[in-house]
Motif scaffolding. Structure first.
Motif, PDB file in Angstrom:
ATOM      1  N   GLN A  67     -33.662  53.664 -29.234  1.00 55.41           N
ATOM      2  CA  GLN A  67     -32.342  53.481 -28.623  1.00 55.41           C
ATOM      3  C   GLN A  67     -31.897  51.941 -28.572  1.00 55.41           C
ATOM      4  OE1 GLN A  67     -29.746  55.989 -28.104  1.00 55.41           O
ATOM      5  NE2 GLN A  67     -31.559  57.079 -29.294  1.00 55.41           N
ATOM      6  N   ILE A  68     -33.051  51.307 -28.353  1.00 56.68           N
ATOM      7  CA  ILE A  68     -32.795  49.788 -28.208  1.00 56.68           C
ATOM      8  C   ILE A  68     -32.311  49.206 -29.532  1.00 56.68           C
ATOM      9  CG2 ILE A  68     -34.335  47.633 -28.248  1.00 56.68           C
ATOM     10  CD1 ILE A  68     -36.204  49.170 -26.432  1.00 56.68           C
ATOM     11  N   PHE A  69     -32.765  49.628 -30.592  1.00 50.73           N
ATOM     12  CA  PHE A  69     -32.336  49.236 -31.826  1.00 50.73           C
ATOM     13  C   PHE A  69     -31.077  49.872 -32.250  1.00 50.73           C
ATOM     14  CE2 PHE A  69     -36.872  48.595 -31.674  1.00 50.73           C
ATOM     15  CZ  PHE A  69     -37.299  47.459 -32.082  1.00 50.73           C
ATOM     16  N   GLU A  70     -30.575  50.876 -31.832  1.00 51.74           N
ATOM     17  CA  GLU A  70     -29.456  51.664 -32.041  1.00 51.74           C
ATOM     18  C   GLU A  70     -28.434  50.708 -31.167  1.00 51.74           C
ATOM     19  OE1 GLU A  70     -28.045  54.974 -32.388  1.00 51.74           O
ATOM     20  OE2 GLU A  70     -30.120  55.754 -33.431  1.00 51.74           O
ATOM     21  N   LEU A  71     -28.544  49.908 -30.087  1.00 48.40           N
ATOM     22  CA  LEU A  71     -27.745  48.996 -29.360  1.00 48.40           C
ATOM     23  C   LEU A  71     -27.581  47.784 -30.463  1.00 48.40           C
ATOM     24  CD1 LEU A  71     -26.146  47.540 -27.186  1.00 48.40           C
ATOM     25  CD2 LEU A  71     -28.752  46.815 -26.423  1.00 48.40           C
ATOM     26  N   GLU A 140     -40.277  38.873 -36.521  1.00 48.23           N
ATOM     27  CA  GLU A 140     -38.790  39.247 -36.873  1.00 48.23           C
ATOM     28  C   GLU A 140     -38.543  40.298 -37.883  1.00 48.23           C
ATOM     29  OE1 GLU A 140     -34.551  36.730 -37.761  1.00 48.23           O
ATOM     30  OE2 GLU A 140     -36.282  35.962 -36.525  1.00 48.23           O
ATOM     31  N   LEU A 141     -37.881  41.177 -37.247  1.00 56.05           N
ATOM     32  CA  LEU A 141     -37.504  42.389 -37.817  1.00 56.05           C
ATOM     33  C   LEU A 141     -35.968  42.512 -38.449  1.00 56.05           C
ATOM     34  CD1 LEU A 141     -39.144  45.121 -36.088  1.00 56.05           C
ATOM     35  CD2 LEU A 141     -40.157  43.871 -37.897  1.00 56.05           C
ATOM     36  N   ASN A 142     -35.691  42.973 -39.482  1.00 56.30           N
ATOM     37  CA  ASN A 142     -34.280  43.252 -39.881  1.00 56.30           C
ATOM     38  C   ASN A 142     -33.922  44.540 -39.394  1.00 56.30           C
ATOM     39  OD1 ASN A 142     -32.299  44.163 -42.162  1.00 56.30           O
ATOM     40  ND2 ASN A 142     -32.508  41.951 -42.519  1.00 56.30           N
ATOM     41  N   ILE A 143     -32.841  44.728 -39.064  1.00 58.49           N
ATOM     42  CA  ILE A 143     -31.948  45.746 -38.383  1.00 58.49           C
ATOM     43  C   ILE A 143     -31.746  46.950 -39.265  1.00 58.49           C
ATOM     44  CG2 ILE A 143     -29.604  45.096 -38.614  1.00 58.49           C
ATOM     45  CD1 ILE A 143     -31.257  47.255 -35.616  1.00 58.49           C
ATOM     46  N   ASN A 144     -31.581  46.545 -40.591  1.00 58.66           N
ATOM     47  CA  ASN A 144     -31.371  47.571 -41.529  1.00 58.66           C
ATOM     48  C   ASN A 144     -32.420  48.219 -41.943  1.00 58.66           C
ATOM     49  OD1 ASN A 144     -28.718  46.938 -41.984  1.00 58.66           O
ATOM     50  ND2 ASN A 144     -29.175  45.163 -43.253  1.00 58.66           N
ATOM     51  N   THR A 145     -33.899  47.645 -42.018  1.00 61.89           N
ATOM     52  CA  THR A 145     -34.922  48.155 -42.284  1.00 61.89           C
ATOM     53  C   THR A 145     -35.374  49.068 -41.282  1.00 61.89           C
ATOM     54  OG1 THR A 145     -36.195  46.392 -41.711  1.00 61.89           O
ATOM     55  CG2 THR A 145     -35.623  46.587 -44.177  1.00 61.89           C
ATOM     56  N   VAL A 146     -35.156  48.509 -40.068  1.00 57.37           N
ATOM     57  CA  VAL A 146     -35.658  49.296 -38.711  1.00 57.37           C
ATOM     58  C   VAL A 146     -34.939  50.445 -38.688  1.00 57.37           C
ATOM     59  CG1 VAL A 146     -35.604  49.102 -36.191  1.00 57.37           C
ATOM     60  CG2 VAL A 146     -36.379  47.228 -37.502  1.00 57.37           C
ATOM     61  N   LYS A 147     -33.493  50.734 -38.656  1.00 53.04           N
ATOM     62  CA  LYS A 147     -32.882  51.884 -38.556  1.00 53.04           C
ATOM     63  C   LYS A 147     -33.050  52.945 -39.247  1.00 53.04           C
ATOM     64  CE  LYS A 147     -28.585  50.543 -40.893  1.00 53.04           C
ATOM     65  NZ  LYS A 147     -26.899  50.312 -40.454  1.00 53.04           N
ATOM     66  N   SER A 148     -33.472  52.490 -40.864  1.00 55.01           N
ATOM     67  CA  SER A 148     -33.777  53.567 -41.760  1.00 55.01           C
ATOM     68  C   SER A 148     -34.956  54.344 -41.551  1.00 55.01           C
ATOM     69  CB  SER A 148     -33.898  52.809 -43.344  1.00 55.01           C
ATOM     70  OG  SER A 148     -35.051  51.868 -43.193  1.00 55.01           O
ATOM     71  N   LYS A 290     -23.886  52.488 -25.669  1.00 54.41           N
ATOM     72  CA  LYS A 290     -25.236  52.921 -26.165  1.00 54.41           C
ATOM     73  C   LYS A 290     -26.310  52.862 -25.092  1.00 54.41           C
ATOM     74  CE  LYS A 290     -25.706  54.470 -29.684  1.00 54.41           C
ATOM     75  NZ  LYS A 290     -25.709  55.361 -30.106  1.00 54.41           N
ATOM     76  N   ILE A 291     -25.977  51.996 -24.041  1.00 54.30           N
ATOM     77  CA  ILE A 291     -27.179  51.637 -23.310  1.00 54.30           C
ATOM     78  C   ILE A 291     -27.757  53.016 -22.329  1.00 54.30           C
ATOM     79  CG2 ILE A 291     -26.650  49.233 -23.133  1.00 54.30           C
ATOM     80  CD1 ILE A 291     -25.739  49.399 -20.350  1.00 54.30           C
ATOM     81  N   SER A 292     -26.849  53.897 -22.152  1.00 50.58           N
ATOM     82  CA  SER A 292     -27.453  55.212 -21.484  1.00 50.58           C
ATOM     83  C   SER A 292     -28.633  55.822 -21.953  1.00 50.58           C
ATOM     84  CB  SER A 292     -26.117  56.196 -21.149  1.00 50.58           C
ATOM     85  OG  SER A 292     -25.694  56.538 -22.087  1.00 50.58           O
ATOM     86  N   GLY A 293     -28.450  55.709 -23.385  1.00 46.95           N
ATOM     87  CA  GLY A 293     -29.543  56.429 -24.214  1.00 46.95           C
ATOM     88  C   GLY A 293     -31.071  55.562 -23.753  1.00 46.95           C
ATOM     89  N   MET A 294     -30.751  54.782 -22.983  1.00 45.37           N
ATOM     90  CA  MET A 294     -32.189  54.004 -22.944  1.00 45.37           C
ATOM     91  C   MET A 294     -32.749  54.541 -21.497  1.00 45.37           C
ATOM     92  SD  MET A 294     -31.852  50.122 -23.837  1.00 45.37           S
ATOM     93  CE  MET A 294     -30.444  49.526 -25.265  1.00 45.37           C
ATOM     94  N   SER A 295     -31.851  54.930 -20.866  1.00 41.07           N
ATOM     95  CA  SER A 295     -32.288  55.513 -19.395  1.00 41.07           C
ATOM     96  C   SER A 295     -31.310  56.231 -18.807  1.00 41.07           C
ATOM     97  CB  SER A 295     -32.814  54.246 -18.635  1.00 41.07           C
ATOM     98  OG  SER A 295     -33.103  54.719 -17.355  1.00 41.07           O
ATOM     99  N   ASN A 296     -31.462  57.668 -19.187  1.00 38.72           N
ATOM    100  CA  ASN A 296     -30.233  58.543 -18.945  1.00 38.72           C
ATOM    101  C   ASN A 296     -30.007  58.833 -17.582  1.00 38.72           C
ATOM    102  OD1 ASN A 296     -29.291  59.382 -21.577  1.00 38.72           O
ATOM    103  ND2 ASN A 296     -31.133  60.777 -21.951  1.00 38.72           N
ATOM    104  N   TYR A 297     -31.055  58.699 -16.589  1.00 39.85           N
ATOM    105  CA  TYR A 297     -30.796  59.076 -15.249  1.00 39.85           C
ATOM    106  C   TYR A 297     -30.858  57.839 -14.354  1.00 39.85           C
ATOM    107  CZ  TYR A 297     -31.351  63.479 -17.327  1.00 39.85           C
ATOM    108  OH  TYR A 297     -31.213  64.601 -18.173  1.00 39.85           O
ATOM    109  N   SER A 298     -30.586  56.613 -14.745  1.00 40.51           N
ATOM    110  CA  SER A 298     -30.898  55.175 -14.203  1.00 40.51           C
ATOM    111  C   SER A 298     -29.564  54.826 -13.730  1.00 40.51           C
ATOM    112  CB  SER A 298     -31.505  54.470 -15.072  1.00 40.51           C
ATOM    113  OG  SER A 298     -31.679  53.247 -14.269  1.00 40.51           O
ATOM    114  N   ILE A 299     -29.499  53.655 -13.013  1.00 40.66           N
ATOM    115  CA  ILE A 299     -28.369  52.768 -12.562  1.00 40.66           C
ATOM    116  C   ILE A 299     -28.154  51.801 -13.320  1.00 40.66           C
ATOM    117  CG2 ILE A 299     -28.482  54.103 -10.329  1.00 40.66           C
ATOM    118  CD1 ILE A 299     -29.815  51.371  -9.127  1.00 40.66           C
TER     119      ILE A 299
END
Length: 330
Positions: A67-71, A140-148, A290-299
Protein backbone atom coordinates in the motif's frame (compact mmCIF):
# COMPACT_ATOMS: atom_id res chain seq x y z
CA UNK A 1 39.79 -27.84 -1.51
CA UNK A 2 36.65 -25.72 -1.10
CA UNK A 3 35.50 -27.51 2.07
CA UNK A 4 39.02 -27.29 3.53
CA UNK A 5 39.12 -23.52 2.99
CA UNK A 6 35.63 -23.11 4.45
CA UNK A 7 36.57 -25.01 7.62
CA UNK A 8 39.74 -22.92 8.00
CA UNK A 9 37.87 -19.63 7.63
CA UNK A 10 35.08 -20.64 10.02
CA UNK A 11 37.50 -21.87 12.67
CA UNK A 12 39.59 -18.69 12.41
CA UNK A 13 36.51 -16.45 12.57
CA UNK A 14 34.99 -18.17 15.59
CA UNK A 15 38.04 -17.35 17.65
CA UNK A 16 38.27 -13.76 16.44
CA UNK A 17 34.62 -12.55 16.31
CA UNK A 18 32.53 -11.24 19.16
CA UNK A 19 29.06 -11.72 17.69
CA UNK A 20 27.08 -13.69 15.09
CA UNK A 21 26.82 -10.57 12.90
CA UNK A 22 30.58 -10.05 13.07
CA UNK A 23 31.12 -13.73 12.26
CA UNK A 24 28.81 -13.43 9.23
CA UNK A 25 30.74 -10.44 7.96
CA UNK A 26 34.20 -11.98 8.46
CA UNK A 27 33.26 -15.20 6.71
CA UNK A 28 31.79 -13.39 3.73
CA UNK A 29 34.68 -10.94 3.56
CA UNK A 30 37.28 -13.71 3.55
CA UNK A 31 35.46 -15.45 0.74
CA UNK A 32 35.18 -12.24 -1.23
CA UNK A 33 38.86 -11.40 -0.83
CA UNK A 34 39.99 -14.73 -2.25
CA UNK A 35 39.69 -15.89 -5.82
CA UNK A 36 37.64 -18.97 -4.98
CA UNK A 37 38.05 -21.83 -7.43
CA UNK A 38 36.07 -25.01 -8.06
CA UNK A 39 37.27 -27.85 -10.27
CA UNK A 40 35.19 -29.09 -13.19
CA UNK A 41 35.16 -32.65 -14.55
CA UNK A 42 38.36 -32.06 -16.52
CA UNK A 43 40.17 -30.82 -13.44
CA UNK A 44 40.22 -27.21 -14.62
CA UNK A 45 39.77 -24.47 -12.05
CA UNK A 46 36.65 -22.29 -12.48
CA UNK A 47 36.51 -19.02 -10.52
CA UNK A 48 33.26 -18.68 -8.59
CA UNK A 49 32.25 -15.47 -6.83
CA UNK A 50 30.55 -15.88 -3.48
CA UNK A 51 27.57 -13.53 -2.91
CA UNK A 52 27.64 -11.17 0.04
CA UNK A 53 24.39 -9.77 1.40
CA UNK A 54 24.23 -5.98 1.13
CA UNK A 55 20.90 -5.70 2.94
CA UNK A 56 17.89 -7.89 3.66
CA UNK A 57 14.50 -7.10 5.21
CA UNK A 58 11.46 -9.32 5.65
CA UNK A 59 8.03 -7.92 6.51
CA UNK A 60 5.26 -10.30 7.51
CA UNK A 61 2.47 -7.87 6.58
CA UNK A 62 3.38 -7.67 2.91
CA UNK A 63 0.03 -6.27 1.79
CA UNK A 64 0.47 -3.14 3.93
CA UNK A 65 3.98 -2.74 2.47
CA UNK A 66 2.37 -2.84 -0.98
CA UNK A 67 0.00 0.00 0.00
CA UNK A 68 2.96 2.35 0.51
CA UNK A 69 3.77 2.13 -3.19
CA UNK A 70 0.11 2.40 -4.20
CA UNK A 71 0.18 5.83 -2.55
CA UNK A 72 3.28 6.81 -4.54
CA UNK A 73 1.67 5.60 -7.74
CA UNK A 74 -1.28 7.93 -7.11
CA UNK A 75 1.15 10.81 -6.60
CA UNK A 76 2.82 10.00 -9.94
CA UNK A 77 6.24 9.71 -8.31
CA UNK A 78 8.69 7.89 -10.56
CA UNK A 79 11.81 7.70 -8.40
CA UNK A 80 11.46 6.31 -4.88
CA UNK A 81 14.61 6.48 -2.74
CA UNK A 82 14.90 3.95 0.08
CA UNK A 83 17.49 4.41 2.83
CA UNK A 84 18.63 1.23 4.58
CA UNK A 85 20.17 2.35 7.88
CA UNK A 86 21.42 0.54 10.95
CA UNK A 87 18.43 1.81 12.92
CA UNK A 88 15.75 1.21 10.31
CA UNK A 89 14.46 1.85 6.81
CA UNK A 90 13.40 5.30 5.61
CA UNK A 91 11.44 6.09 2.45
CA UNK A 92 11.25 9.82 1.76
CA UNK A 93 9.92 11.28 -1.45
CA UNK A 94 7.59 14.01 -2.61
CA UNK A 95 5.91 15.86 -5.42
CA UNK A 96 8.58 17.92 -7.14
CA UNK A 97 6.89 20.11 -9.74
CA UNK A 98 8.40 23.59 -9.50
CA UNK A 99 5.21 25.06 -11.00
CA UNK A 100 2.97 23.70 -8.27
CA UNK A 101 2.92 25.85 -5.12
CA UNK A 102 1.14 23.06 -3.20
CA UNK A 103 3.47 20.17 -2.42
CA UNK A 104 3.39 16.90 -0.50
CA UNK A 105 6.35 15.17 1.16
CA UNK A 106 5.97 11.59 2.35
CA UNK A 107 8.32 10.30 5.07
CA UNK A 108 8.00 6.65 6.08
CA UNK A 109 9.94 4.98 8.88
CA UNK A 110 10.03 1.20 9.15
CA UNK A 111 11.21 0.13 12.60
CA UNK A 112 13.47 -2.90 12.24
CA UNK A 113 12.71 -4.11 15.77
CA UNK A 114 9.14 -4.69 14.56
CA UNK A 115 9.88 -6.72 11.42
CA UNK A 116 10.86 -10.36 11.40
CA UNK A 117 14.33 -10.00 9.87
CA UNK A 118 16.70 -7.15 9.04
CA UNK A 119 20.37 -6.93 8.11
CA UNK A 120 22.47 -4.17 6.58
CA UNK A 121 26.15 -4.61 5.76
CA UNK A 122 27.83 -1.48 7.14
CA UNK A 123 31.00 -2.13 5.15
CA UNK A 124 29.09 -1.92 1.85
CA UNK A 125 27.06 1.18 2.75
CA UNK A 126 26.69 4.06 0.28
CA UNK A 127 27.36 6.45 3.16
CA UNK A 128 29.98 5.16 5.57
CA UNK A 129 29.56 5.56 9.29
CA UNK A 130 31.22 8.65 10.77
CA UNK A 131 30.90 10.96 13.73
CA UNK A 132 28.18 12.87 11.84
CA UNK A 133 26.42 10.04 9.97
CA UNK A 134 25.34 6.47 10.56
CA UNK A 135 26.01 3.91 7.84
CA UNK A 136 23.34 3.94 5.13
CA UNK A 137 22.79 2.13 1.83
CA UNK A 138 20.67 4.13 -0.64
CA UNK A 139 18.53 2.45 -3.27
CA UNK A 140 16.26 4.14 -5.80
CA UNK A 141 13.37 2.21 -7.34
CA UNK A 142 11.08 3.11 -10.22
CA UNK A 143 7.37 3.03 -9.38
CA UNK A 144 6.44 1.40 -12.69
CA UNK A 145 8.62 -1.66 -12.05
CA UNK A 146 7.64 -1.81 -8.37
CA UNK A 147 3.89 -1.81 -8.96
CA UNK A 148 4.14 -4.52 -11.63
CA UNK A 149 5.76 -6.85 -9.08
CA UNK A 150 3.93 -5.79 -5.92
CA UNK A 151 0.44 -6.05 -7.43
CA UNK A 152 0.56 -9.82 -6.79
CA UNK A 153 1.07 -9.38 -3.02
CA UNK A 154 -2.02 -10.70 -1.22
CA UNK A 155 -3.18 -10.00 2.34
CA UNK A 156 -1.71 -13.28 3.61
CA UNK A 157 1.74 -12.77 2.06
CA UNK A 158 5.00 -11.73 3.64
CA UNK A 159 7.69 -9.97 1.60
CA UNK A 160 11.46 -10.18 1.68
CA UNK A 161 13.51 -7.53 -0.14
CA UNK A 162 17.27 -8.02 -0.42
CA UNK A 163 20.40 -7.34 -2.45
CA UNK A 164 23.74 -9.12 -2.88
CA UNK A 165 27.07 -8.15 -4.38
CA UNK A 166 26.41 -10.33 -7.44
CA UNK A 167 23.84 -7.98 -9.01
CA UNK A 168 22.72 -4.36 -9.15
CA UNK A 169 19.12 -5.60 -9.11
CA UNK A 170 16.95 -5.81 -6.00
CA UNK A 171 15.49 -9.25 -5.32
CA UNK A 172 11.95 -9.79 -4.03
CA UNK A 173 10.48 -12.89 -2.41
CA UNK A 174 6.69 -12.92 -2.00
CA UNK A 175 5.95 -15.69 0.49
CA UNK A 176 2.65 -17.49 0.88
CA UNK A 177 1.78 -21.13 0.28
CA UNK A 178 4.56 -20.91 -2.30
CA UNK A 179 7.36 -18.38 -2.79
CA UNK A 180 7.35 -16.10 -5.82
CA UNK A 181 10.75 -14.76 -6.87
CA UNK A 182 11.11 -11.44 -8.70
CA UNK A 183 13.74 -8.78 -9.28
CA UNK A 184 13.63 -5.02 -9.69
CA UNK A 185 15.99 -2.98 -11.82
CA UNK A 186 17.30 -0.04 -9.82
CA UNK A 187 17.54 3.56 -11.01
CA UNK A 188 20.38 6.00 -10.57
CA UNK A 189 19.96 7.80 -7.26
CA UNK A 190 18.99 11.45 -7.71
CA UNK A 191 20.00 13.48 -4.72
CA UNK A 192 16.92 15.56 -3.87
CA UNK A 193 16.64 17.29 -0.51
CA UNK A 194 13.14 17.41 0.95
CA UNK A 195 13.38 20.07 3.63
CA UNK A 196 10.98 19.58 6.54
CA UNK A 197 12.96 21.64 9.05
CA UNK A 198 10.10 24.18 9.33
CA UNK A 199 7.90 21.52 10.90
CA UNK A 200 8.00 20.84 14.61
CA UNK A 201 7.71 17.10 15.06
CA UNK A 202 7.28 17.43 18.81
CA UNK A 203 4.10 19.49 18.45
CA UNK A 204 0.98 17.97 20.02
CA UNK A 205 -1.80 17.18 17.53
CA UNK A 206 -4.66 19.66 17.18
CA UNK A 207 -7.03 16.72 16.78
CA UNK A 208 -7.23 13.02 15.92
CA UNK A 209 -9.54 11.44 13.33
CA UNK A 210 -10.35 7.81 12.62
CA UNK A 211 -8.34 7.12 9.47
CA UNK A 212 -11.04 5.39 7.42
CA UNK A 213 -13.41 8.30 8.08
CA UNK A 214 -10.71 10.75 6.98
CA UNK A 215 -10.09 8.82 3.74
CA UNK A 216 -13.81 8.58 2.99
CA UNK A 217 -14.03 12.37 3.29
CA UNK A 218 -10.99 12.78 1.01
CA UNK A 219 -12.68 10.55 -1.55
CA UNK A 220 -15.79 12.73 -1.41
CA UNK A 221 -13.62 15.80 -2.03
CA UNK A 222 -12.36 14.31 -5.29
CA UNK A 223 -15.88 14.29 -6.73
CA UNK A 224 -16.96 17.45 -8.49
CA UNK A 225 -14.88 20.29 -9.84
CA UNK A 226 -12.83 21.30 -6.79
CA UNK A 227 -9.48 22.74 -7.89
CA UNK A 228 -7.97 22.46 -4.41
CA UNK A 229 -8.99 21.72 -0.83
CA UNK A 230 -8.47 24.17 2.02
CA UNK A 231 -7.55 22.69 5.43
CA UNK A 232 -8.39 25.15 8.24
CA UNK A 233 -6.97 23.82 11.49
CA UNK A 234 -8.30 25.30 14.75
CA UNK A 235 -6.80 24.63 18.21
CA UNK A 236 -9.06 21.59 18.68
CA UNK A 237 -10.80 21.13 15.37
CA UNK A 238 -10.54 21.26 11.60
CA UNK A 239 -12.69 22.38 8.68
CA UNK A 240 -11.94 21.34 5.12
CA UNK A 241 -13.43 23.08 2.08
CA UNK A 242 -13.28 21.99 -1.53
CA UNK A 243 -13.00 25.08 -3.71
CA UNK A 244 -13.29 25.58 -7.48
CA UNK A 245 -11.33 27.95 -9.71
CA UNK A 246 -13.34 30.99 -8.60
CA UNK A 247 -12.84 30.19 -4.90
CA UNK A 248 -16.44 29.06 -4.32
CA UNK A 249 -16.96 26.19 -1.86
CA UNK A 250 -18.08 22.98 -3.55
CA UNK A 251 -17.97 20.67 -0.47
CA UNK A 252 -17.07 21.05 3.17
CA UNK A 253 -16.63 18.96 6.31
CA UNK A 254 -15.55 19.65 9.88
CA UNK A 255 -14.34 17.74 12.93
CA UNK A 256 -13.94 18.75 16.55
CA UNK A 257 -14.41 22.24 17.92
CA UNK A 258 -15.01 24.50 14.94
CA UNK A 259 -16.77 27.88 15.24
CA UNK A 260 -20.15 27.79 13.53
CA UNK A 261 -20.39 24.02 13.73
CA UNK A 262 -23.90 22.61 13.30
CA UNK A 263 -23.15 20.16 16.12
CA UNK A 264 -24.81 21.72 19.20
CA UNK A 265 -22.53 19.80 21.56
CA UNK A 266 -19.43 21.59 20.21
CA UNK A 267 -17.99 24.62 22.00
CA UNK A 268 -18.36 27.52 19.55
CA UNK A 269 -16.78 30.23 21.68
CA UNK A 270 -13.52 30.09 19.73
CA UNK A 271 -12.39 33.03 17.63
CA UNK A 272 -13.58 32.18 14.08
CA UNK A 273 -10.28 33.56 12.73
CA UNK A 274 -8.12 31.47 15.07
CA UNK A 275 -6.96 28.87 12.55
CA UNK A 276 -4.04 28.02 10.28
CA UNK A 277 -4.84 27.38 6.62
CA UNK A 278 -3.06 25.10 4.15
CA UNK A 279 -4.26 24.57 0.57
CA UNK A 280 -3.82 21.08 -0.85
CA UNK A 281 -3.85 20.21 -4.55
CA UNK A 282 -6.48 17.88 -6.01
CA UNK A 283 -3.81 15.30 -6.96
CA UNK A 284 -2.62 15.11 -3.34
CA UNK A 285 -6.22 14.74 -2.13
CA UNK A 286 -6.64 11.74 -4.46
CA UNK A 287 -3.48 10.20 -3.03
CA UNK A 288 -4.67 10.72 0.55
CA UNK A 289 -7.63 8.43 -0.14
CA UNK A 290 -5.12 5.52 -0.18
CA UNK A 291 -3.53 5.85 3.25
CA UNK A 292 -6.20 3.88 5.13
CA UNK A 293 -4.88 0.75 3.41
CA UNK A 294 -1.68 1.12 5.42
CA UNK A 295 -3.49 1.05 8.75
CA UNK A 296 -7.19 0.21 8.59
CA UNK A 297 -7.99 0.56 12.29
CA UNK A 298 -5.70 3.43 13.17
CA UNK A 299 -6.13 7.16 13.68
CA UNK A 300 -4.61 10.08 11.84
CA UNK A 301 -3.16 12.98 13.81
CA UNK A 302 -3.56 16.52 12.44
CA UNK A 303 -0.84 19.02 13.39
CA UNK A 304 -0.68 22.64 12.23
CA UNK A 305 0.96 25.63 13.90
CA UNK A 306 1.52 27.98 10.95
CA UNK A 307 -0.21 28.95 7.72
CA UNK A 308 0.96 26.86 4.78
CA UNK A 309 2.33 23.99 6.90
CA UNK A 310 0.27 20.92 7.76
CA UNK A 311 1.50 17.57 9.07
CA UNK A 312 -0.50 14.34 9.08
CA UNK A 313 0.77 11.38 11.09
CA UNK A 314 -0.42 7.77 11.22
CA UNK A 315 0.86 4.28 11.94
CA UNK A 316 1.77 1.79 9.20
CA UNK A 317 0.50 -1.64 10.19
CA UNK A 318 2.44 -2.88 13.19
CA UNK A 319 5.89 -1.96 11.90
CA UNK A 320 6.11 1.70 10.93
CA UNK A 321 5.03 5.32 10.98
CA UNK A 322 4.10 7.76 8.22
CA UNK A 323 4.48 11.53 8.32
CA UNK A 324 2.87 13.50 5.48
CA UNK A 325 4.09 17.09 5.17
CA UNK A 326 1.82 19.39 3.16
CA UNK A 327 3.32 22.66 1.98
CA UNK A 328 1.37 25.62 0.59
CA UNK A 329 3.38 28.50 -0.87
CA UNK A 330 0.46 30.11 -2.72
Amino acid sequence: MLSHQLDRILNFSRFHCNSDEELHYHVMSDFESQNMEVSNRDGESIPREIPITVYSAEITNGYVFRQIFELYDKLVMEGIPIYFKESGITIRTGTSSSRDSMKLISDIEIFTDDIIEYYMNKELATIKASDEDTACYIEELNINTVKSVFKSIAKSNSVRIYKTTLSDDVFIEIKGLTTEHSRLTTSKYRKIHYDVSDYQDDEKPNLKIEISQFCTTMKGMTRGDAEYTSFKVFPKGMMIEGRNGTGSITKDMCWGEVPGSKDQTVDIEHDPEDYFETKVSSSSIKALTKISGMSNYSIIKIISFRNGLLRLNHKIGDFGEHNIYLVDNS
